[in-house]
Design an enzyme around this catalytic site. Structure first.
Site, PDB file in Angstrom:
ATOM      1  N   SER A  65      -9.496   1.785   3.309  1.00  0.00           N
ATOM      2  CA  SER A  65      -8.665   2.558   2.428  1.00  0.00           C
ATOM      3  C   SER A  65      -7.612   1.741   1.676  1.00  0.00           C
ATOM      4  O   SER A  65      -6.945   2.269   0.787  1.00  0.00           O
ATOM      5  CB  SER A  65      -7.957   3.663   3.203  1.00  0.00           C
ATOM      6  OG  SER A  65      -7.122   3.109   4.187  1.00  0.00           O
ATOM      7  N   SER A  97      -9.557  -0.686   7.509  1.00  0.00           N
ATOM      8  CA  SER A  97      -9.127  -0.506   6.122  1.00  0.00           C
ATOM      9  C   SER A  97      -8.551  -1.702   5.401  1.00  0.00           C
ATOM     10  O   SER A  97      -8.262  -1.592   4.218  1.00  0.00           O
ATOM     11  CB  SER A  97      -8.109   0.630   6.046  1.00  0.00           C
ATOM     12  OG  SER A  97      -8.763   1.840   6.356  1.00  0.00           O
ATOM     13  N   LYS A 155       0.859  -1.194   0.000  1.00  0.00           N
ATOM     14  CA  LYS A 155       0.000   0.000   0.000  1.00  0.00           C
ATOM     15  C   LYS A 155       0.888   1.234   0.000  1.00  0.00           C
ATOM     16  O   LYS A 155       1.898   1.284   0.705  1.00  0.00           O
ATOM     17  CB  LYS A 155      -0.869  -0.020   1.259  1.00  0.00           C
ATOM     18  CG  LYS A 155      -1.863   1.137   1.388  1.00  0.00           C
ATOM     19  CD  LYS A 155      -2.677   0.965   2.673  1.00  0.00           C
ATOM     20  CE  LYS A 155      -3.735   2.050   2.810  1.00  0.00           C
ATOM     21  NZ  LYS A 155      -4.502   1.873   4.064  1.00  0.00           N
TER      22      LYS A 155
END
Lengths: 84, 483
Positions: B155, B179, B80
């Site tokens: 996210s 997330s 990420k």
């Protein structure tokens, strides 16, 4: 708030933010009624996690790598507008 | 040779690499080819690294030289875009860091590289990890591989979609309020939020320092366990990491294991308002499955859960406003000139931040400001302690908790973007876990077949602090029984 957060907010944005933030504040307002009388207390063991202030790295070893990202620099320093 | 990526695991890939049946370079090529073919449809990646082949080749060379390589050697991992990889751009999904190059590796990256894992690229995310759908990225929207009109979740949407879309074998995301678990549930993969303090946050761009945890995701529980074991552990660079009192489950016996279902999350007998029928069915089926394996199911109560959302939406914006103060155009990142120093800050941040960071920074600033600090932040921290104590109490009654991960399957792109509060409520089952600091895993438990495309569903298991092993063992048994 915009000034405190150091963010330039547009006028129409302020209105929209009022609404959005108002919504969230409404969501969190129920917390006022929470009974927190039993929240404190309990054993907490604190231990020092700081390292000894010794064996520093060679001065300047990381300067270039870090300054590579700075928008404005001079003589190994980050350069900014007048503060005082 | 033809391999079915959807059935590939770390163990199987390791065997292929070690035996040279499929060298790491060729395995990597299959994934990179997939990315080229399909990522335009799902937008999982922001960048694929050009040194990926080099990393894979160095593993193959060791194997050719007769060395036994690590389980993770040659395994394609996606990261990420909020975790620093030295020499690579790291943008946190924001324009304000569009050209920022990381000067050092996050500890988790060091640990993965030491084992020979191949870091193939950085994945899309909601800007500064603020969001539940990856629609808040300043760059693109990540879609759900099962239905590209729907969100991947957020996210960490990019990392999860990359795994679900066979664009990498495993990935790292980060959690503050769900997330990784929420997108894992939406995309039919496994996502773990580790115990707060078990994985180093050094090199993770901070959102809410008392809640953040780097979280692994993969197609199977075993793959997630392997990644967790590789990245977890005390780190002198992160003083919030702790050496756990490991819960010894040398022989895991599921018979008489007590699984608690918190009635505030899920009603075993009554109606579950706000939760989709398919999710209810998925959870009930999971309960039946664990019963058939010998576990005892018990309804429990965690009353302070009713304050979890509110507590989260005070603590998180407050800490975020403090953590994001550093993005000011001085040391790094986007810079826009203004009148004097203050003008520089106002203009840089005004132009560099997207809508959601602005909203949360202003909210957080307000809650921490003089006159409001006690009413909001201080009160929320007390409630967080209450929630933690409630979890302590309930884990004396049961060994593990079970419930839904999300109230619904993946929603459509654009469906919740106009109403922030509605978007926030999709984290209602995940954020209390982050507040308590306990570990939790989301495991695929079936599909919603009510529409024209089948959508994945997830079930959530929660263990006491440092009880990850319990989650892994339960997850593996569940997968075997559910196969």
């Amino acid at each position: 708030m915009g000034e405190l957060a150091r963010i330039n907010l547009g006028e129409s944005e302020v209105e929209k933010l009022h609404k959005n933030i108002g919504g969230v504040l409404g969501l969190v307002s129920s917390l006022k009624g929470a009974d927190i009388s039993h929240a404190e207390g309990g054993e907490v063991t604190v231990k020092n996690v700081y390292r000894q202030d010794e064996s520093p790295h060679e001065g300047g070893e990381f300067t270039e790598r870090i300054l590579n990202n700075a928008p404005s620099k001079k003589d190994g320093f980050v350069k900014v507008k007048k503060i005082l | 040779m033809r391999i079915d990526l959807s059935q590939l695991t770390i163990s199987k890939a390791h065997e292929l690499i070690q035996s040279q049946e499929l060298p790491a370079r060729e395995l990597l090529a299959v994934y990179l080819d997939n990315i080229k073919k399909h990522d335009g449809d799902i937008n999982a990646f922001l960048e694929v690294f050009d040194d990926a082949y080099e990393q894979a080749e160095s593993v193959d060379k060791k194997v050719k030289d007769g060395q036994t390589v690590d389980l993770l050697a040659g395994i394609p991992v996606a990261i990420k875009d909020v975790i620093l990889i030295e020499g690579k751009t790291c943008s946190a999904g924001s324009k304000i860091l569009e050209n920022f190059v990381a000067p050092y590796n996050a500890t988790v990256i060091e640990r993965l590289k030491r084992k020979g894992a191949v870091i193939i690229g950085r994945t899309n995310m909601d800007e500064f990890a603020m969001g539940s759908s990856t629609e808040n990225s300043a760059y693109k929207i990540t879609k759900n591989p099962y239905d590209t009109e729907r969100v991947a979740g957020g996210s960490s949407g990019g990392s999860i979609a990359a795994v679900a879309g066979q664009e990498c074998l495993v990935a790292l995301g980060s959690e503050t309020g769900g997330s990784v678990r929420q997108p894992a549930s939406f995309c039919g993969v496994v996502g773990l939020k580790p115990t707060y303090g078990s994985v180093s946050r050094y090199g993770l761009m901070a959102l809410a320092s008392s809640l953040d945890q780097i979280s692994p995701t993969g197609k199977t529980t075993e793959d997630v366990e392997i990644i967790f074991d590789a990245i977890a552990g005390v780190d002198p660079m992160d003083s919030t990491t702790v050496s756990p009192d490991v819960i010894h489950n040398s022989e895991f016996i599921i018979q008489n294991l007590k699984i608690g279902v918190p009635k505030e999350f899920f009603s075993l007998t009554g109606s579950n308002e706000g939760v989709s029928d398919s999710v209810v069915e998925g959870v009930k089926n999971s309960i039946e499955l664990f019963k058939s394996l010998g576990a005892e199911i018990k309804e429990v109560s965690i009353p302070s859960l009713k304050y979890a959302m509110e507590t989260y939406y005070i603590i998180m914006p407050a800490e975020a406003s403090s953590n994001l103060a550093r993005y000011d155009g001085v040391k790094y990142g986007f810079y826009k000139s203004g009148t004097g120093m203050m003008g520089d800050y106002m203009n840089t941040r005004g132009a560099g931040f997207g809508d959601e960071p602005r909203r949360r920074i202003i909210l957080g600033t307000y809650m921490l400001s003089a006159g409001y600090y006690d009413a909001y932040y201080k009160r929320a921290v007390s409630t967080k302690n209450l929630i933690k104590k409630d979890f302590e109490r309930v884990f004396k009654e049961v060994d593990v908790l079970l419930g839904p991960t999300t109230p619904t399957p993946a929603f459509k792109v654009g469906e919740k973007t106009d109403n922030p509060v509605e978007m926030y409520l999709s984290d209602i089952f995940t954020c209390p876990i982050n507040l308590a600091g306990v570990p939790a895993i989301s495991i695929p438990c079936g599909f919603d077949e009510s529409g024209d495309k089948k959508l994945p569903l997830g079930v959530q298991l929660v263990a006491p602090w440092f009880g990850e092993k319990r989650l892994f063992q339960l997850g593996k048994q569940f997968e075997i029984a559910n196969a």
